[in-house]
Design an enzyme around this catalytic site. Structure first.
Site, short mmCIF file in Angstrom:
data_model
loop_
_atom_site.label_atom_id
_atom_site.label_comp_id
_atom_site.label_asym_id
_atom_site.label_seq_id
_atom_site.Cartn_x
_atom_site.Cartn_y
_atom_site.Cartn_z
N ARG A 1 73.12 34.09 53.72
CA ARG A 1 71.59 34.71 53.35
C ARG A 1 71.15 35.47 54.41
O ARG A 1 70.37 36.39 54.33
CB ARG A 1 70.96 33.95 52.58
CG ARG A 1 71.16 33.86 51.23
CD ARG A 1 70.63 34.87 50.36
NE ARG A 1 69.39 34.96 49.94
CZ ARG A 1 68.46 35.91 50.23
NH1 ARG A 1 68.83 37.07 51.12
NH2 ARG A 1 67.18 35.79 49.72
N ASP B 1 73.28 36.31 38.83
CA ASP B 1 71.79 36.06 38.60
C ASP B 1 71.69 36.57 37.14
O ASP B 1 72.26 37.49 36.65
CB ASP B 1 70.94 36.77 39.39
CG ASP B 1 69.49 36.23 39.13
OD1 ASP B 1 69.14 35.35 39.88
OD2 ASP B 1 68.75 36.78 38.29
N TYR C 1 61.51 38.87 31.42
CA TYR C 1 61.44 39.83 32.64
C TYR C 1 61.38 41.09 32.44
O TYR C 1 60.66 41.84 33.25
CB TYR C 1 62.79 39.24 33.63
CG TYR C 1 62.77 37.78 34.03
CD1 TYR C 1 62.14 37.74 35.27
CD2 TYR C 1 63.20 36.76 33.53
CE1 TYR C 1 61.99 36.39 35.81
CE2 TYR C 1 63.18 35.35 33.96
CZ TYR C 1 62.44 35.43 35.19
OH TYR C 1 62.58 34.04 35.71
O1 CP3 Z 1 74.25 27.91 41.49
C1 CP3 Z 1 73.90 28.64 40.58
O2 CP3 Z 1 73.43 27.84 39.49
C2 CP3 Z 1 74.41 29.83 40.42
C3 CP3 Z 1 73.38 31.07 40.68
C4 CP3 Z 1 72.37 31.59 39.86
C5 CP3 Z 1 71.47 32.16 40.40
N1 CP3 Z 1 70.43 32.45 39.56
C6 CP3 Z 1 71.50 32.69 41.92
C7 CP3 Z 1 69.91 32.67 42.50
C8 CP3 Z 1 72.09 31.10 38.68
C9 CP3 Z 1 72.76 30.26 37.44
C10 CP3 Z 1 70.81 31.80 38.43
C11 CP3 Z 1 69.85 31.95 37.17
C12 CP3 Z 1 68.70 32.38 36.97
N2 CP3 Z 1 68.16 33.35 37.48
C13 CP3 Z 1 67.67 32.09 36.19
C14 CP3 Z 1 68.03 30.88 35.08
C15 CP3 Z 1 68.16 29.57 35.66
C16 CP3 Z 1 66.69 29.19 35.92
O3 CP3 Z 1 66.48 28.43 37.27
O4 CP3 Z 1 65.86 29.02 35.13
C17 CP3 Z 1 66.67 32.64 36.32
C18 CP3 Z 1 65.38 32.50 35.56
C19 CP3 Z 1 66.69 33.61 37.31
C20 CP3 Z 1 66.02 34.63 37.88
C21 CP3 Z 1 65.74 34.36 39.41
N3 CP3 Z 1 66.58 34.70 40.32
C22 CP3 Z 1 64.39 34.19 39.80
C23 CP3 Z 1 63.21 33.81 38.88
C24 CP3 Z 1 64.61 34.19 41.28
C25 CP3 Z 1 63.51 34.01 42.45
C26 CP3 Z 1 63.13 32.71 42.56
C27 CP3 Z 1 63.58 32.22 43.83
O5 CP3 Z 1 64.11 30.83 43.84
O6 CP3 Z 1 63.33 32.86 44.77
C28 CP3 Z 1 65.87 34.51 41.44
C29 CP3 Z 1 66.84 34.53 42.82
C30 CP3 Z 1 67.94 33.59 42.86
N4 CP3 Z 1 69.10 33.69 42.06
C31 CP3 Z 1 68.11 32.78 43.80
C32 CP3 Z 1 69.59 32.23 43.65
C33 CP3 Z 1 70.27 31.24 44.66
C34 CP3 Z 1 67.29 32.23 45.22
C35 CP3 Z 1 67.84 32.38 46.38
C36 CP3 Z 1 67.91 33.53 47.37
O7 CP3 Z 1 67.13 34.44 47.18
O8 CP3 Z 1 68.83 33.37 48.03
#
Ligand code: CP3
Length: 356
Positions: free
Chosen positions: A51, A87, A163
């Protein structure tokens, strides 16, 4: 003259191998399978190293990188399943809603959908090409993963709609609910569109090689049962059914769903997710024995000392009672600063547990 003979009874259960896929099918397992939602992510140094060089979306767009990040927790933790790195909001990009991850702010969707014109202006989505990079990552992963099954996923129509309507994360879901209550025709048109796109997207993932899929309805617990039934269930059903017809086990996940579980079961899923707000045995009782369950450790427990973690892991396993059809997981995704050693310790605790 033709003789009639009884056809052999076909029992494919021995053909389903691996504890994760067997548990999805409620078949007996050697040890309870375990994986973690968000098992790839910022709590891992290997992920942070990647990252530093690439944004979240850049990782998703480059199948080799997405595959590498998917494999990191499989190597480090010894989990029973891999979940594709992607995602739930990626389909917003080809839909024309836009997607950006701003530092510290979570997702931003630049062109939120608020009116019937906005719904009509959503672009048609062809997952095989528009989200082809996801399918490429799946194909790479199936070549790399030997005995560990790969889980594909998408967001459920409600959570994705929230969203797309709010333009980002939300606490109250006020714009979402206002559309539902004040402009139901716009709501239903949007949900209809999303259900079709998400169904096609999941089926494309399964065709590319996903061996199970999870549908994330992370925020559906914001709704009452009657609103869930009227505004969400038919659309979730469509997505879950499309995946089931494509021939792989389907996990239906939500949080804050204690009052919604029977309706979520009706919407579909071979496995239903249980968060930590309901004891596993109570949740399973509400759902019935004809469905598998996944969960249900509070992600915050991973910050506790090991003896406390162990007691809570054992409590969940005891409540599952060794009944076929339990997949150990957290009740929601791994939190950012979770100690990796504790995550690994949970995998071992689950694998070493012997049901008495
Ligand atoms: O390892 C896994 O589970 C696979 C990867 C995965 C990601 N997002 C990567 C990610 C999965 C399964 C998701 C699903 C996801 N994305 C959901 C449903 C699961 C849940 O947690 O309820 C939701 C609501 C999202 C939308 C989303 N994506 C948000 C709200 C955010 C920002 C919040 C944050 O933690 O910063 C993301 C970013 C995101 N998607 C990250 C990851 C690993 C955050 C890390 C980064 O920015 O590197």
């Amino acid at each position: 003259m033709q003789t009639t003979s009884t056809p052999p009874i076909t029992d494919n259960s021995s053909l389903i191998t691996g504890n994760f896929l067997r548990a999805c099918n409620r078949l007996p397992v050697e040890t309870t399978p375990v994986w973690f939602m968000r098992q790839a992510g910022r709590y891992m140094a290997e992920y942070r190293a990647i990252r530093e060089k690439y944004s979240l979306l850049e990782i998703c767009y480059q199948p080799e990188l997405a595959a590498e990040v998917t494999l990191q927790p499989v190597r480090a933790l010894g989990v029973d399943a891999a979940i594709l790195f992607a995602d739930i909001l990626l389909p917003a990009i080809p839909l024309g809603v836009g997607l950006e991850f701003a530092k510290g702010e979570g997702p931003i969707l630049q062109n939120p959908v608020r009116t019937m014109d906005d719904v009509n202006n959503l672009r048609p989505v062809h997952p095989e090409t528009d989200l082809g990079y996801v399918m490429d990552a799946i194909r790479i992963l199936r070549g790399e993963l030997k005995d560990v099954p790969l889980i594909g996923f998408c967001g459920a129509p409600f959570t994705v709609a929230s969203y797309i309507i709010e333009g980002g994360a939300s606490r109250e879901f006020l714009k979402t609910k206002t559309m539902m209550y004040a402009a139901p025709e716009v709501w239903h048109a949007l949900m209809d569109k999303l259900a079709a796109v998400l169904s096609d997207y999941l089926v494309a993932q399964i065709r590319a090689g996903a061996q199970a899929v999870q549908v994330f309805d992370s925020w559906v617990g914001a709704l009452s049962p009657s609103d869930y039934e009227a505004f969400v269930l038919p659309y979730s059903h469509k997505v879950l059914q499309a995946a089931k017809s494509a021939g792989v086990p389907v996990i239906h996940f939500g949080t804050n769903t204690a009052t919604l579980l029977p309706l979520m079961k009706r919407a579909g899923g071979d496995v239903i997710g249980l968060d930590w707000r309901i004891p596993l045995d109570d949740g399973w009782k509400l759902l019935g024995d004809d469905v598998a369950v996944q969960g249900n450790l509070d992600p915050a427990v991973l910050f506790a000392p090991l003896p406390e973690i162990k007691q809570r892991v054992h409590d969940i396993l005891q409540r599952a009672g060794g009944k076929p059809g339990h997949i150990f997981n957290l009740g929601h995704g791994i939190l950012q600063h979770t100690p990796v050693d504790n995550v690994k310790a949970v995998v071992d605790m689950v694998h070493e547990y012997v049901h008495k």
